[in-house]
Write a protein that holds these residues in place. Structure first.
Motif, PDB file in Angstrom:
ATOM      1  N   MET A 570       0.816  -1.205   0.000  1.00  0.00           N
ATOM      2  CA  MET A 570       0.000   0.000   0.000  1.00  0.00           C
ATOM      3  C   MET A 570       0.855   1.262   0.000  1.00  0.00           C
ATOM      4  O   MET A 570       0.434   2.308  -0.492  1.00  0.00           O
ATOM      5  N   LEU A 571       2.047   1.178   0.577  1.00  0.00           N
ATOM      6  CA  LEU A 571       2.928   2.348   0.639  1.00  0.00           C
ATOM      7  C   LEU A 571       3.695   2.567  -0.662  1.00  0.00           C
ATOM      8  O   LEU A 571       4.152   3.673  -0.930  1.00  0.00           O
ATOM      9  N   LYS A 572       3.817   1.521  -1.445  1.00  0.00           N
ATOM     10  CA  LYS A 572       4.597   1.632  -2.680  1.00  0.00           C
ATOM     11  C   LYS A 572       3.685   2.059  -3.827  1.00  0.00           C
ATOM     12  O   LYS A 572       2.858   1.289  -4.300  1.00  0.00           O
ATOM     13  N   THR A 573       3.841   3.276  -4.262  1.00  0.00           N
ATOM     14  CA  THR A 573       3.064   3.792  -5.390  1.00  0.00           C
ATOM     15  C   THR A 573       3.718   3.353  -6.706  1.00  0.00           C
ATOM     16  O   THR A 573       4.889   2.963  -6.720  1.00  0.00           O
ATOM     17  N   PRO A 574       2.992   3.415  -7.829  1.00  0.00           N
ATOM     18  CA  PRO A 574       3.530   2.932  -9.102  1.00  0.00           C
ATOM     19  C   PRO A 574       4.833   3.599  -9.532  1.00  0.00           C
ATOM     20  O   PRO A 574       5.617   3.005 -10.284  1.00  0.00           O
ATOM     21  N   ASP A 575       5.080   4.817  -9.083  1.00  0.00           N
ATOM     22  CA  ASP A 575       6.291   5.515  -9.503  1.00  0.00           C
ATOM     23  C   ASP A 575       7.518   5.149  -8.680  1.00  0.00           C
ATOM     24  O   ASP A 575       8.621   5.644  -8.949  1.00  0.00           O
ATOM     25  N   ILE A 576       7.365   4.277  -7.683  1.00  0.00           N
ATOM     26  CA  ILE A 576       8.498   3.842  -6.868  1.00  0.00           C
ATOM     27  C   ILE A 576       9.178   2.670  -7.556  1.00  0.00           C
ATOM     28  O   ILE A 576       8.556   1.634  -7.817  1.00  0.00           O
ATOM     29  N   THR A 577      10.464   2.805  -7.851  1.00  0.00           N
ATOM     30  CA  THR A 577      11.193   1.743  -8.550  1.00  0.00           C
ATOM     31  C   THR A 577      11.855   0.751  -7.595  1.00  0.00           C
ATOM     32  O   THR A 577      12.068  -0.405  -7.956  1.00  0.00           O
ATOM     33  N   SER A 578      12.183   1.171  -6.391  1.00  0.00           N
ATOM     34  CA  SER A 578      12.838   0.288  -5.421  1.00  0.00           C
ATOM     35  C   SER A 578      11.830  -0.687  -4.823  1.00  0.00           C
ATOM     36  O   SER A 578      10.639  -0.390  -4.717  1.00  0.00           O
ATOM     37  N   GLU A 579      12.326  -1.837  -4.422  1.00  0.00           N
ATOM     38  CA  GLU A 579      11.500  -2.747  -3.631  1.00  0.00           C
ATOM     39  C   GLU A 579      11.281  -2.108  -2.267  1.00  0.00           C
ATOM     40  O   GLU A 579      12.172  -1.438  -1.725  1.00  0.00           O
ATOM     41  N   VAL A 580      10.096  -2.280  -1.687  1.00  0.00           N
ATOM     42  CA  VAL A 580       9.778  -1.702  -0.371  1.00  0.00           C
ATOM     43  C   VAL A 580       9.353  -2.822   0.574  1.00  0.00           C
ATOM     44  O   VAL A 580       8.508  -3.651   0.227  1.00  0.00           O
ATOM     45  N   GLU A 581       9.932  -2.818   1.754  1.00  0.00           N
ATOM     46  CA  GLU A 581       9.538  -3.769   2.800  1.00  0.00           C
ATOM     47  C   GLU A 581       9.324  -2.997   4.095  1.00  0.00           C
ATOM     48  O   GLU A 581      10.029  -2.008   4.362  1.00  0.00           O
ATOM     49  N   VAL A 582       8.354  -3.443   4.879  1.00  0.00           N
ATOM     50  CA  VAL A 582       8.061  -2.795   6.158  1.00  0.00           C
ATOM     51  C   VAL A 582       8.206  -3.834   7.268  1.00  0.00           C
ATOM     52  O   VAL A 582       7.650  -4.932   7.174  1.00  0.00           O
ATOM     53  N   ILE A 583       8.940  -3.476   8.302  1.00  0.00           N
ATOM     54  CA  ILE A 583       9.154  -4.366   9.445  1.00  0.00           C
ATOM     55  C   ILE A 583       8.661  -3.666  10.703  1.00  0.00           C
ATOM     56  O   ILE A 583       9.005  -2.510  10.956  1.00  0.00           O
ATOM     57  N   PHE A 584       7.855  -4.375  11.489  1.00  0.00           N
ATOM     58  CA  PHE A 584       7.349  -3.833  12.748  1.00  0.00           C
ATOM     59  C   PHE A 584       7.967  -4.582  13.934  1.00  0.00           C
ATOM     60  O   PHE A 584       8.262  -5.778  13.847  1.00  0.00           O
ATOM     61  N   GLN A 585       8.103  -3.876  15.033  1.00  0.00           N
ATOM     62  CA  GLN A 585       8.529  -4.470  16.290  1.00  0.00           C
ATOM     63  C   GLN A 585       7.499  -5.513  16.730  1.00  0.00           C
ATOM     64  O   GLN A 585       6.300  -5.335  16.544  1.00  0.00           O
ATOM     65  N   GLY A 586       7.961  -6.584  17.334  1.00  0.00           N
ATOM     66  CA  GLY A 586       7.045  -7.551  17.924  1.00  0.00           C
ATOM     67  C   GLY A 586       6.575  -7.079  19.292  1.00  0.00           C
ATOM     68  O   GLY A 586       7.307  -6.390  20.008  1.00  0.00           O
ATOM     69  N   VAL A 587       5.361  -7.455  19.669  1.00  0.00           N
ATOM     70  CA  VAL A 587       4.823  -7.042  20.970  1.00  0.00           C
ATOM     71  C   VAL A 587       5.673  -7.604  22.110  1.00  0.00           C
ATOM     72  O   VAL A 587       5.926  -6.923  23.113  1.00  0.00           O
ATOM     73  N   SER A 588       6.138  -8.838  21.976  1.00  0.00           N
ATOM     74  CA  SER A 588       6.957  -9.431  23.041  1.00  0.00           C
ATOM     75  C   SER A 588       8.264  -8.654  23.219  1.00  0.00           C
ATOM     76  O   SER A 588       8.735  -8.466  24.352  1.00  0.00           O
ATOM     77  N   ASN A 589       8.838  -8.192  22.114  1.00  0.00           N
ATOM     78  CA  ASN A 589      10.067  -7.389  22.222  1.00  0.00           C
ATOM     79  C   ASN A 589       9.780  -6.015  22.820  1.00  0.00           C
ATOM     80  O   ASN A 589      10.616  -5.444  23.534  1.00  0.00           O
ATOM     81  N   LEU A 590       8.598  -5.463  22.516  1.00  0.00           N
ATOM     82  CA  LEU A 590       8.203  -4.193  23.146  1.00  0.00           C
ATOM     83  C   LEU A 590       8.177  -4.348  24.656  1.00  0.00           C
ATOM     84  O   LEU A 590       8.705  -3.511  25.396  1.00  0.00           O
ATOM     85  N   HIS A 591       7.574  -5.422  25.124  1.00  0.00           N
ATOM     86  CA  HIS A 591       7.491  -5.656  26.571  1.00  0.00           C
ATOM     87  C   HIS A 591       8.872  -5.900  27.174  1.00  0.00           C
ATOM     88  O   HIS A 591       9.148  -5.488  28.305  1.00  0.00           O
ATOM     89  N   LYS A 592       9.723  -6.556  26.423  1.00  0.00           N
ATOM     90  CA  LYS A 592      11.085  -6.787  26.886  1.00  0.00           C
ATOM     91  C   LYS A 592      11.850  -5.472  27.017  1.00  0.00           C
ATOM     92  O   LYS A 592      12.616  -5.264  27.967  1.00  0.00           O
ATOM     93  N   ALA A 593      11.620  -4.570  26.045  1.00  0.00           N
ATOM     94  CA  ALA A 593      12.324  -3.287  26.059  1.00  0.00           C
ATOM     95  C   ALA A 593      11.777  -2.344  27.118  1.00  0.00           C
ATOM     96  O   ALA A 593      12.532  -1.568  27.709  1.00  0.00           O
TER      97      ALA A 593
END
Length: 632
Positions: A570-593
């Motif tokens: 959804m974030l990658k519009t047609p004019d974006i040539t690069s590959e796009v990846e999105v990574i989110f923090q895990g909830v368990s790691n949030l609690h650890k932090a």
């Protein structure tokens, strides 16, 4: 944060425990309290810029003399505005009475804002408007000092309508429908009850009407007033109040959702929403600053006696994790370390994304609050590369040449400042296509450091709507022609609205929710939306304690990774040539932090109060019915 969400409010309170002459003698000014209030509020300006207010109370003035001073502002720089006006008033009085510059007793009686007790507030309004009438502190005035009440807080109630109806049932007619007014009127009602009981006791003991007031002030049971007032409150709050005669309190909610810290010595009692504000302003060690316990009130009597009193039954501690991720100032020692850990703990997923190829990766952050998490990610990258270096050297079996060893040791992760926010750019054109083009230039980039063979990894605090990422950041990063853009969120996916003081009220604003909707359509499961709506509607008549968060069923068919992948699409519009990846923090790691701030309802849907489940269901109903109104 790329998609800014509005901050919470901040409170500040100072109770001077010595006569004003003491501060004049020791610190050279009787305006010690005013000066400290300015600093406390300025050090918390990050918590809201919609408005600011200050109130002060004088203890030792004669009847007919003003003993309460209050000033509020909703100007663009409200703290600067109110203290500019305060200084103007004070200087004006002293210029007209030059012979009283060193007369502390006269100043106490005649100079506004010079007092013994102070309450300050910085505000972002999640309820009501931003007019001056909605700026704290609120005042409920009476000719009896012990019934004059001022209230300011960092809070939001999920059941404001019910609290309003409770007041009406008591026979009151509140002048407006805001949660601050309903809370203040509830406290005011039970304050009046307490005063009435004490007056009867004073009368029976033979006190005259005039002499009854000191008796009432001495014996007012603030703990009991708060217990009766807060009985039905549902929300997150740090609620501060002053009584005209000099008593003060700060009440914290039973789940410790909203923060509140205090410090006391023989000169002052200080309360603030953030610990480093107290540390810096009063130059005290961190271990001398305490938290107000959940469900308890810090009560300061006019006599100076201070106590921590239980008010409400404690619930499981669910202090807001967004305080640690984003809202609170990062100068707090614990918060700084926690934000670094958020960057460290998400790094293993980053490493997978770039196939362990640190050498061909550039790491950066979205300015400015993600910088601390970036430092943590930097440390994690250096640790991994050091492991790779060690393995390479050991694999040589002691037969590597000096040049080869130097070559291995010289490899370092590439950390760069890639995104630069153009703070002066304003999207002032109203035409949609023109505005979108301007938005794309809100951020600038550093050219010449990213190669076509590089993965560009950029970390953000969190991703809420994804609007700025889509319309600006990813577009501008794509100009650098990286092989792949990896957007990393130090927070988990925001899936559910907040109702305790953060302005995240509409579920359809969240890109994670939109991604789930798209996945439901693609997998022929969109009927779940209709089913969830029906279940939510059926609960509209239920008591809050019986309401279930059925909105969880929208996300249930999919893994976190599937939703993240859809967000990337959804974030990658047609004019974006690069590959796009999105990574989110895990909830368990949030609690650890953030082990002491386990409040995670915006990520998990696990609300700490009953009213939260009703709010999330109402937010879903609003989405389904196409209503733009708030869920609380």
């Amino acid at each position: 944060m790329s998609d800014a969400i509005k901050h919470e409010c901040g409170i500040a309170m100072v109770r001077l425990l010595k006569p004003l002459q003491y501060y004049k003698d020791k610190y050279g000014t009787a305006f010690y309290g005013v000066n400290k209030m300015y600093l406390l509020m300025e050090k918390q300006h990050n918590r809201g810029q919609d408005g600011a207010g200050l109130a002060s109370i004088k203890f030792n003035v004669e009847p007919g003399t003003r003993y309460i001073s209050r000033i509020r502002s909703n100007q663009p720089q409200p703290i600067k505005d109110i203290f500019g006006k305060i200084n103007e008033r004070i200087n004006g009085v002293l210029e007209e009475n030059a012979d009283k510059v060193n007369d502390t007793k006269w100043q106490e009686e005649n100079v506004p804002y010079l007092g013994n007790l102070f309450l300050g507030h910085v505000r972002y309004g999640t309820f009501g408007g931003n007019s001056i009438e909605n700026v704290h502190p609120f005042l409920r005035q009476s000719n009896w000092k012990h019934q004059s009440l001022m209230v300011a807080g960092n809070f939001n109630m999920t059941n404001s309508r019910q609290l309003m109806e409770d007041l009406v049932d008591l026979g009151q007619h509140p002048k407006e429908f805001t949660d601050t007014v309903t809370v203040m009127e509830k406290i005011g009602h039970f304050l009046e009850d307490e005063v009435s009981e004490l007056y009867l006791k004073a009368k029976e003991a033979g006190f005259s009407k005039r002499n009854a007031s000191p008796f009432i002030e001495e014996h007012l049971n603030i703990q009991r007033i708060l217990q009766r007032s807060a009985k039905n409150w549902d929300g997150g709050y740090a609620m501060a109040g002053l009584l005209g005669h000099g008593d003060a309190f700060v009440l914290r909610d039973p789940s410790a959702i909203r923060p509140a810290f205090y410090y006391q010595d023989d000169e002052v009692v200080v309360v603030a929403s953030e610990r480093p504000a107290i540390q810096t302003v009063f130059n005290v060690d961190i271990d001398k600053i305490k938290e107000i316990d959940r469900g308890h009130a810090l009560i300061i009597k006019k006599s100076g006696e201070t106590s921590m009193a239980p008010v409400l039954e404690q619930r499981v501690k669910k202090a807001c994790s967004f305080e640690r991720i984003y809202f609170s100032r990062g100068s707090d020692a614990s918060i700084y370390e926690e934000r670094k850990n958020l960057g460290k703990y998400v790094f293993p997923e980053v490493l997978k994304s770039i196939d362990n190829d640190i050498e061909n990766a550039v790491f950066s952050y979205i300015p400015n609050t993600a910088e601390t998490s970036f430092f943590g990610m930097m440390e994690a990258a250096e640790d991994v590369l050091n492991q790779q270096k060690t393995a390479a050297i050991l694999a040589g079996g002691g037969k590597l040449s000096k040049e080869r060893v130097v070559d291995i040791l010289s490899k370092r992760p590439r950390f760069e400042k890639i995104a630069i926010k153009d703070a002066k750019l304003r999207t002032f054109i109203t035409d949609d296509s023109s505005r979108d083009d301007l938005v794309a230039h809100v951020y600038d980039v550093t050219y010449g450091v990213v190669k076509p063979t590089d993965n560009l990894v950029i970390i953000d605090d969190s991703i809420v709507r994804g609007t700025t990422l889509k319309k600006s950041i990813i577009k501008i990063l794509d100009r650098l022609n990286p092989k792949k853009i990896v957007v990393v969120s130090s927070a988990p996916q925001i899936r559910y609205p907040d109702c305790y003081g953060i302005d995240m009220a509409k579920i359809n604003d969240f890109i994670a929710f939109k991604a789930a909707l798209e996945l439901l359509k693609e997998t022929n499961q969109y009927h779940i939306i209709d089913e969830v709506y029906k279940k939510c509607k059926e609960q509209e008549v239920s008591e809050d304690r019986d309401v279930i968060n059925y909105v969880k069923e929208v996300y249930a068919p999919f893994t976190d990774e599937e939703i993240s992948a859809k967000i990337a699409q959804m974030l990658k519009t047609p004019d974006i040539t690069s590959e796009v990846e999105v990574i989110f923090q895990g909830v368990s790691n949030l609690h650890k932090a953030c082990p002491d701030n386990l409040g995670d309802w915006y990520f998990t849907g696990d609300y700490p109060t009953d009213g939260g489940n009703r709010v999330v269901n109402q937010a879903f109903i609003n989405f389904y019915e196409g209503s733009d109104k708030r869920a609380y």
